[in-house]
Design an enzyme around this catalytic site. Sequence first.
Site: not given
Ligand code: FNR
Length: 369
Positions: A77, A155, A254
């Site tokens: 996500p 989360t 995250h």
């Molecule tokens: C996220 N992530 C995240 N996680 C979650 O549980 N809810 C969310 O709304 C978001 N939003 C979000 C926005 C952006 C721009 C990023 C980069 C990340 C975390 C995401 O689910 C995930 O854990 C990480 O992005 C994984 O790492 P990489 O692949 O970006 O390195």
Amino acid sequence: MEITNVSEYQAIAKQKLPKMVYDYYASGAEDEWTLQENRNAFSRILFRPRILIDVSKIDMTTTVLGFKISMPIMLAPTAMQKMAHPEGEYATARAASAAGTIMTLSSWATSSVEEVASTGPGIRFFQLYVYRDRNVVAQLVRRAEKAGFKAIALTVDTPRLGRREADIKNRFTLPPFLTLKNFEGLDLGKMDKANDSGLASYVAGQIDRTLSWKDVKWLQTITSLPILVKGVITGEDARIAVQAGAAGIIVSNHGARQLDYVPATIMALEEVVKAAQGRIPVFLDGGVRRGTDVFKALALGASGIFIGRPVVFSLAAEGEAGVRKVLSMLREEFELTMALSGCRSLKEITRQHIVADWDSPHGLPAPRL
Ligand code: FNR
């Protein structure tokens, strides 16, 4: 210029996006030590490929919570995808189903669960942030169920928002033409401008800091959907997650946006896998940019991985086509890694196919890196 790997989309996104948006997508917490480490740690794991195995047929299919998918590469996500591209989450949903894999929709999406469902068939999970107002949560979970979402990714690493200094400097806020669509009717769809990060203020106002393991139980009383606990990075918490009735664990920091100086997820994975004792599947996200990274995660016991930033960067560059390309490049690289390692199916990928720099000096000398 032709794009030949997933990481190349980041520079294109940087050129195309307003600074506030690019920084929000790209940045991590504080010193961004964990952000770099999420990538660097993969380079401390090397292959021990097996040779002269007939690899003319490679099967990458797998089953996640009973759902058959084409490969162990899924979509994490990421919030507010319409800042990247006007089609936002619609484009991501289409690209994921075309690739035969799972998309996880963020609570903070700029498209609602119903809108994403309307893009057509596909296996989708819903990521949940728990608001102080539990009626809001219960309603949202019910809507996700009704819209055909198959699991909740809860989360658990965000009782408060991590300190992302770029967002503070930029006074990050959701652009006025967008809303957090899942909360629109609940009057929680807008983010005020604050004199630091607008998102940090929103979280401080709405997200429940009291969230605890008893709420994982509570969630099970309001939904029959399986619950993935997203944000576990220790064996201790993995054991509690199993006891609390989680259907799976996502080893995640995250994307290094919460607590800085936690280890790279690939370093934490094995401890969690051992603690879960095969009772529930363990997944990983964080820094996966290559097919070789996917293989390494599986060799350390993950049942699959999720990608975050590559989706928003490719979306910014090329919309749905970009996300499709990211998924197909990762798929092809992973297939090639399997072939060159002598693995024809996911179950043939073992711990013996890799050596990590934390492995004992007995047996194979650990490479000095
Ligand atoms: C996220 N992530 C995240 N996680 C979650 O549980 N809810 C969310 O709304 C978001 N939003 C979000 C926005 C952006 C721009 C990023 C980069 C990340 C975390 C995401 O689910 C995930 O854990 C990480 O992005 C994984 O790492 P990489 O692949 O970006 O390195």
